[in-house]
Design a protein around this motif. Structure first.
Motif, mmCIF file in Angstrom:
data_model
loop_
_atom_site.group_PDB
_atom_site.id
_atom_site.type_symbol
_atom_site.label_atom_id
_atom_site.label_comp_id
_atom_site.label_asym_id
_atom_site.label_seq_id
_atom_site.Cartn_x
_atom_site.Cartn_y
_atom_site.Cartn_z
ATOM 1 N N TYR A 88 -81.523 52.227 9.894
ATOM 2 C CA TYR A 88 -81.327 53.594 10.208
ATOM 3 C C TYR A 88 -80.434 53.916 11.310
ATOM 4 C CZ TYR A 88 -82.467 56.132 14.664
ATOM 5 O OH TYR A 88 -82.812 56.416 15.900
ATOM 6 N N ILE A 89 -79.935 54.726 11.367
ATOM 7 C CA ILE A 89 -78.634 55.571 11.734
ATOM 8 C C ILE A 89 -79.185 56.299 12.770
ATOM 9 C CG2 ILE A 89 -76.890 57.204 11.424
ATOM 10 C CD1 ILE A 89 -77.156 56.292 8.414
ATOM 11 N N GLY A 90 -78.895 55.485 14.274
ATOM 12 C CA GLY A 90 -79.442 56.484 15.247
ATOM 13 C C GLY A 90 -78.038 57.098 16.184
ATOM 14 N N PHE A 91 -79.114 57.696 17.029
ATOM 15 C CA PHE A 91 -78.294 58.149 18.378
ATOM 16 C C PHE A 91 -77.488 58.076 18.879
ATOM 17 C CE2 PHE A 91 -79.446 61.637 21.715
ATOM 18 C CZ PHE A 91 -77.963 62.154 22.255
ATOM 19 N N SER A 92 -76.306 58.452 19.273
ATOM 20 C CA SER A 92 -75.164 57.141 19.851
ATOM 21 C C SER A 92 -75.912 56.940 21.165
ATOM 22 C CB SER A 92 -74.254 58.594 20.600
ATOM 23 O OG SER A 92 -73.090 57.758 21.793
ATOM 24 N N SER A 93 -76.019 55.236 21.213
ATOM 25 C CA SER A 93 -76.206 54.593 22.297
ATOM 26 C C SER A 93 -75.481 54.716 23.998
ATOM 27 C CB SER A 93 -75.305 52.966 22.358
ATOM 28 O OG SER A 93 -74.156 52.948 21.784
ATOM 29 N N GLY A 94 -74.260 55.473 23.414
ATOM 30 C CA GLY A 94 -73.806 56.074 24.750
ATOM 31 C C GLY A 94 -74.095 57.695 25.538
ATOM 32 N N LEU A 95 -74.965 57.743 24.795
ATOM 33 C CA LEU A 95 -75.389 59.476 25.431
ATOM 34 C C LEU A 95 -77.251 59.476 25.687
ATOM 35 C CD1 LEU A 95 -73.875 61.775 23.059
ATOM 36 C CD2 LEU A 95 -73.054 61.485 25.074
ATOM 37 N N SER A 96 -77.971 58.328 24.500
ATOM 38 C CA SER A 96 -78.870 57.911 24.931
ATOM 39 C C SER A 96 -79.571 56.368 24.276
ATOM 40 C CB SER A 96 -79.764 58.566 23.662
ATOM 41 O OG SER A 96 -81.441 58.597 23.485
ATOM 42 N N GLY A 97 -80.843 55.963 25.029
ATOM 43 C CA GLY A 97 -81.188 55.165 25.204
ATOM 44 C C GLY A 97 -82.224 54.150 24.126
ATOM 45 N N SER A 98 -82.381 56.042 22.886
ATOM 46 C CA SER A 98 -83.941 55.612 21.512
ATOM 47 C C SER A 98 -82.768 54.490 20.744
ATOM 48 C CB SER A 98 -83.123 56.649 20.912
ATOM 49 O OG SER A 98 -83.880 58.001 21.637
ATOM 50 N N LEU A 99 -81.341 54.289 20.598
ATOM 51 C CA LEU A 99 -80.708 53.021 19.547
ATOM 52 C C LEU A 99 -81.639 51.734 19.694
ATOM 53 C CD1 LEU A 99 -78.711 53.219 17.242
ATOM 54 C CD2 LEU A 99 -77.105 51.432 18.521
ATOM 55 N N GLN A 100 -81.628 51.968 21.661
ATOM 56 C CA GLN A 100 -81.787 49.638 22.084
ATOM 57 C C GLN A 100 -83.679 50.424 21.958
ATOM 58 O OE1 GLN A 100 -79.805 47.526 23.173
ATOM 59 N NE2 GLN A 100 -81.633 46.397 23.604
ATOM 60 N N SER A 101 -83.351 51.252 21.574
ATOM 61 C CA SER A 101 -85.844 50.892 21.196
ATOM 62 C C SER A 101 -85.717 50.310 19.431
ATOM 63 C CB SER A 101 -86.563 52.414 21.816
ATOM 64 O OG SER A 101 -86.525 53.234 22.772
ATOM 65 N N SER A 102 -85.472 51.275 19.296
ATOM 66 C CA SER A 102 -85.385 51.029 17.865
ATOM 67 C C SER A 102 -84.532 49.194 17.580
ATOM 68 C CB SER A 102 -83.837 51.809 17.075
ATOM 69 O OG SER A 102 -82.646 51.106 16.981
ATOM 70 N N ILE A 103 -83.405 48.950 18.485
ATOM 71 C CA ILE A 103 -82.997 47.196 18.337
ATOM 72 C C ILE A 103 -84.574 46.509 18.816
ATOM 73 C CG2 ILE A 103 -81.644 45.828 18.860
ATOM 74 C CD1 ILE A 103 -79.575 47.876 18.892
ATOM 75 N N VAL A 104 -85.244 46.902 19.598
ATOM 76 C CA VAL A 104 -86.416 46.214 20.739
ATOM 77 C C VAL A 104 -87.416 45.961 19.562
ATOM 78 C CG1 VAL A 104 -88.026 46.209 22.377
ATOM 79 C CG2 VAL A 104 -86.352 46.559 22.559
ATOM 80 N N ALA A 105 -87.681 47.736 18.607
ATOM 81 C CA ALA A 105 -88.914 47.667 17.273
ATOM 82 C C ALA A 105 -88.092 46.246 16.065
ATOM 83 C CB ALA A 105 -88.657 48.707 17.038
ATOM 84 N N LYS A 106 -86.900 46.555 16.058
ATOM 85 C CA LYS A 106 -86.323 45.599 14.911
ATOM 86 C C LYS A 106 -86.463 43.970 15.108
ATOM 87 C CE LYS A 106 -82.752 43.867 12.477
ATOM 88 N NZ LYS A 106 -80.829 43.435 12.791
ATOM 89 N N SER A 107 -86.700 43.721 16.434
ATOM 90 C CA SER A 107 -86.979 42.590 17.022
ATOM 91 C C SER A 107 -88.258 41.923 16.864
ATOM 92 C CB SER A 107 -86.572 41.708 17.982
ATOM 93 O OG SER A 107 -87.340 42.953 19.815
ATOM 94 N N LEU A 108 -89.401 43.154 16.160
ATOM 95 C CA LEU A 108 -90.752 42.484 16.798
ATOM 96 C C LEU A 108 -91.459 42.801 15.597
ATOM 97 C CD1 LEU A 108 -91.993 45.467 19.554
ATOM 98 C CD2 LEU A 108 -91.496 42.201 20.254
ATOM 99 N N LEU A 109 -90.567 42.853 14.348
ATOM 100 C CA LEU A 109 -91.144 43.192 12.958
ATOM 101 C C LEU A 109 -90.165 42.145 12.004
ATOM 102 C CD1 LEU A 109 -91.066 47.411 12.694
ATOM 103 C CD2 LEU A 109 -93.292 45.481 12.677
ATOM 104 N N GLU A 110 -88.947 41.211 12.789
ATOM 105 C CA GLU A 110 -88.376 40.485 11.351
ATOM 106 C C GLU A 110 -88.737 39.503 11.440
ATOM 107 O OE1 GLU A 110 -83.725 41.245 12.535
ATOM 108 O OE2 GLU A 110 -84.885 40.292 14.426
ATOM 109 N N ASP A 111 -89.829 38.670 12.314
ATOM 110 C CA ASP A 111 -90.466 37.904 12.053
ATOM 111 C C ASP A 111 -91.503 37.969 11.460
ATOM 112 O OD1 ASP A 111 -89.194 36.068 13.366
ATOM 113 O OD2 ASP A 111 -90.352 36.166 15.129
ATOM 114 N N LYS A 112 -92.501 39.165 10.818
ATOM 115 C CA LYS A 112 -93.989 38.846 10.336
ATOM 116 C C LYS A 112 -92.910 39.988 8.567
ATOM 117 C CE LYS A 112 -97.834 42.360 10.323
ATOM 118 N NZ LYS A 112 -98.532 43.768 11.689
#
Length: 290
Positions: A88-112
């Motif tokens: 996933y190549i995301g919109f700048s973390s310096g301009l939006s919180g979307s990248l942090q949302s993708s990191i949260v999603a990753k943490s929810l899926l890694e164990d599964k």
């Protein structure tokens, strides 16, 4: 193995011929225009660029929302269930919180999905600057780079991605807190056009003030000429907010001074355009530094 899905979001502002050619997944984003919400998609399905910018020119007010973690989780899981890894190549973390949302999603899926890889790259970029990184990631994948090799290439080159903007209407920068009301008023009266840059932290910063539209476009061309790496090998991107004539003027100026390989134009979508306004011109290329 190149069995991985490259994902980005619609802030990438890629041209249609690119996203139709490659197996790229582009996530839509929500836009609120005069209290009516629509999803901006890669193909402008719900509102085309000209209609959107005409509404802004006529006093329309537009705001945007970042992608939430649940949306990322759902979209990522669809890909993981197909047996593919994710880049996933995301919109700048310096301009939006979307990248942090993708990191949260990753943490929810890694164990599964312990046998699958989810790699997230911060483009530290906006509009077709993000798109230019995505484009090269697609080329790398096509040439056989595996997901880790592609990640390394992106991170090695992200700070050589140069991003320059100029806007036509300072009122949109005022709404976003980029300039004060007084600066916007005086600048508009004196026909001052700012030249802006995305820095190494992915933040938008004001670099210079040019007197008149043509001067600001010349400034963009000069920035490219002074810093571009191996121009004869580069395909550069120019994106615009319903300002094709000015984008073509910039391209002609660049070609007159710098032997670049090619130029690809694209529309600035409503997510970026909500904050920069109609008439925005943006230039993206690889350079000695940002």
């Amino acid at each position: 193995m190149t069995n991985y899905q490259i994902i980005t979001d619609c802030t990438c502002d890629l041209s249609k011929n690119i996203y139709e050619k490659y197996p790229l997944l582009i996530l839509p984003m929500e836009v609120n225009l005069d209290s009516e919400v629509f999803m901006h998609t890669k193909d402008f399905q719900n509102m085309d660029a000209i209609t959107f910018y005409n509404k802004l020119k006529n006093g329309g007010v537009s705001t945007t929302s970042q992608i939430n973690p649940e949306t990322f989780r759902i979209e990522f899981e669809k890909v993981l269930n197909e047996g593919k890894d994710i880049l996933y190549i995301g919109f700048s973390s310096g301009l939006s919180g979307s990248l942090q949302s993708s990191i949260v999603a990753k943490s929810l899926l890694e164990d599964k999905y312990p046998d699958r890889k989810i790699i997230i790259v911060d483009s530290l970029a906006a509009s077709a600057g993000q798109g230019l990184l995505v484009y090269y990631a697609l080329l790398n994948q096509e040439q056989g780079l595996n997901i880790e090799e592609n990640e390394k290439w992106l991170n090695d080159h992200v700070l050589n991605l140069s991003l320059w903007f100029t806007v036509d209407d300072l009122q949109f920068l005022k709404r976003g807190g980029r300039v004060s009301g007084a600066v916007a008023f005086v600048g508009t009266a004196l026909k001052i056009k700012p030249v802006l840059h995305v820095d190494n932290e992915g933040h938008l910063v004001n670099v210079s003030k040019e007197h008149g539209r043509k001067a600001s476009l010349h400034a963009l061309a000069n920035r490219l000429h002074e810093t571009i790496i191996e121009p004869e090998k580069q395909i550069i991107f120019i994106s615009h907010a319903d300002a094709l004539e000015d984008a073509e003027f910039l391209a002609t100026k660049i070609r007159s001074t710098t032997p670049i390989k090619d130029i690809i134009f694209s529309d600035i979508g409503p997510v970026i355009g909500s904050h920069s306004g109609p008439g925005t011109i943006a230039l993206f290329f690889f350079a000695t530094e940002r």
